[in-house]
Design an enzyme around this catalytic site. Structure first.
Site, PDB file in Angstrom:
ATOM      1  CG  HIS A  93      13.283 -26.243 -14.597  1.00  0.00           C
ATOM      2  ND1 HIS A  93      13.800 -27.485 -14.876  1.00  0.00           N
ATOM      3  CD2 HIS A  93      13.871 -25.393 -15.483  1.00  0.00           C
ATOM      4  CE1 HIS A  93      14.663 -27.402 -15.863  1.00  0.00           C
ATOM      5  NE2 HIS A  93      14.725 -26.136 -16.247  1.00  0.00           N
TER       6      HIS A  93
ATOM      7  CG  HIS B  74      17.360 -21.726 -20.370  1.00  0.00           C
ATOM      8  ND1 HIS B  74      17.199 -21.653 -21.733  1.00  0.00           N
ATOM      9  CD2 HIS B  74      17.751 -22.996 -20.095  1.00  0.00           C
ATOM     10  CE1 HIS B  74      17.468 -22.830 -22.268  1.00  0.00           C
ATOM     11  NE2 HIS B  74      17.811 -23.665 -21.307  1.00  0.00           N
TER      12      HIS B  74
ATOM     13  CG  ASN C 188      14.727 -31.501 -17.825  1.00  0.00           C
ATOM     14  OD1 ASN C 188      15.327 -31.355 -16.770  1.00  0.00           O
ATOM     15  ND2 ASN C 188      15.183 -31.045 -18.980  1.00  0.00           N
TER      16      ASN C 188
ATOM     17  CD  GLU D  95      15.907 -20.234 -15.595  1.00  0.00           C
ATOM     18  OE1 GLU D  95      15.772 -21.175 -16.384  1.00  0.00           O
ATOM     19  OE2 GLU D  95      16.866 -20.136 -14.809  1.00  0.00           O
TER      20      GLU D  95
ATOM     21  CB  SER E  30      17.409 -24.481 -15.552  1.00  0.00           C
ATOM     22  OG  SER E  30      18.471 -23.628 -15.937  1.00  0.00           O
TER      23      SER E  30
ATOM     24  CE  LYS F 162      13.299 -27.979 -18.719  1.00  0.00           C
ATOM     25  NZ  LYS F 162      13.264 -27.620 -20.155  1.00  0.00           N
TER      26      LYS F 162
ATOM     27  CG  ASP G 111      11.648 -20.240 -18.456  1.00  0.00           C
ATOM     28  OD1 ASP G 111      10.841 -21.168 -18.282  1.00  0.00           O
ATOM     29  OD2 ASP G 111      12.684 -20.352 -19.140  1.00  0.00           O
TER      30      ASP G 111
END
Length: 388
Positions: A214, A140, A54, A182, A186, A245, A211
């Site tokens: 990413h 997640h 990541n 998210e 992910s 990440k 979240d």
């Protein structure tokens, strides 16, 4: 009087070996292609092409990030020495929190020792039995666990289904509500329309917990998907982050209003009862934040490389650095990943329960520092393991 423990009948012969089921379960996982194995990476440089990590911006080995870690190690020692509320908060932690808030456009930030714990802390400290949680099905595992631990009633809606979320919020009996999702999924790599989700949350007087693990470093010129959507400073928006990440370090954070941060400091068990983030990780993360703020082109480079990887694999490009290649069944996906690794290319292999049954996939992670030679090498290797 209660019977003494030594007077109770022995269990020999009455119940099976308490560990016997483990062997059966392991054999079943292996047969289904679901066995996992730890594969230690060697230190230093190696010939393997990494398309699994990541480290989206290639900062984990950036000299400036390493220097930030080394300076923090020399100045503060190897460990935080205690929980954040005792001795585990240093001036470095405070500086990192200020920098994270500045980068993302949020009023305040709070650093946790991992992104997993940041998600647990944000949801459990802000929800409860009087708060309905509407959770996206693609969330997640850390968000799923947070919902379970919150003691809140939870409605799970299909990934990205705002209509279903609206129905759940409109029909709720609880006085409070929270939408959890998210920003960038992910495993699928898709970017949700966060401004629309925020409008939905405002309409039904709900908190929006996003979240952005990413999205940070990749979307919004590196500032993250929440900032890109223009909602980072909204009072009902709480963003969770990972420092492991795009920042190339370790740890997690929650950014939001000062009132939210105050609540987490007082009520988030994963913050209160955990040792603080170690200084070296905090120093590395702080250096990475400064690099991202100064070099927004890094984020664009990661997205360009992601599009090139997708083209090589013949799959649609995503709006992130995550490039999924759906294989279907777990065993063929695993075998393809092994074939690539044997040829010097490491990719992620995601199988149930990480993804739904029948959607096992290879997950490629783009990095801003991938070279044209890296892409040519991957193209040749991919063609050599792909079915003709």
């Amino acid at each position: 009087m209660p019977t003494a423990a030594e007077d109770l009948p022995a269990g020999e012969g009455r119940w099976p070996d308490p560990l016997a089921w483990l062997g059966v379960a392991a054999a079943e996982r292996a047969a289904a292609g679901l066995h996992r194995t730890l594969r230690p990476r060697p230190s230093g440089q190696c010939d393997e092409l990494d398309l699994a990590s990541n480290d989206y911006l290639g900062l984990a080995r950036d000299e400036r990030v390493l220097a930030g870690a080394a300076a923090a190690l020399a100045g503060w020692g190897a460990g935080a020495t205690g929980s954040r509320l005792v001795t585990g908060t240093t001036e470095l932690h405070a500086e990192l929190e200020q920098a994270l808030a500045g980068l993302t456009g949020a009023p305040a930030a709070l650093v946790f020792s991992s992104g997993y714990l940041a998600n647990l802390g944000a949801v459990t400290a802000l929800a409860g039995p009087d708060c309905l949680i509407v959770s996206d099905a693609g969330n997640h595992a850390s968000l799923i666990d947070a919902c379970r631990l919150s003691r809140s009633p939870v409605v799970v809606v299909s990934h990205g289904d705002r209509d279903a979320a609206a129905r759940a919020l409109a029909q709720r009996r609880e006085p409070r509500a929270m939408v959890v999702l998210e920003a960038v999924n992910s495993t699928d790599g898709d970017l949700l329309p966060l401004a629309d989700w925020h409008a939905l949350a405002v309409r039904f007087a709900a908190l929006l917990v996003v979240d952005d693990a990413h999205g940070l470093g990749v979307r919004g010129a590196g500032r993250g998907a929440v900032a890109e959507a223009g909602i980072a400073a909204e009072p009902n928006v709480i963003t969770t982050l990972t420092l492991s990440k795009a920042l190339g370090s370790q740890g997690g954070a929650v950014v939001g209003s000062q009132a939210v941060i105050d609540q987490l400091i007082d009520r988030a068990r994963s913050f209160i009862f955990d040792t603080g983030l170690n200084p070296a990780a905090a120093g590395a993360a702080l250096a990475a934040v400064r690099i991202i703020a100064a070099e927004p082109a890094l984020a664009a480079s990661a997205l360009v490389r992601a599009g090139e990887l997708a083209a090589i694999c013949g799959v649609p490009a995503t709006d992130s650095a995550v490039v999924p290649v759906i294989i279907g069944q777990a065993l063929p996906a695993f075998e393809r990943s092994v074939a690539l690794r044997e040829r010097g290319v490491r990719v992620g292999c995601f199988r149930p329960p990480s993804v739904p049954p029948g959607t096992a996939r290879l997950r490629l992670s783009a990095r801003a520092d991938l070279s044209d030679a890296d892409l040519r090498r991957f193209c040749q290797t991919w063609q050599s393991v792909s079915p003709s």
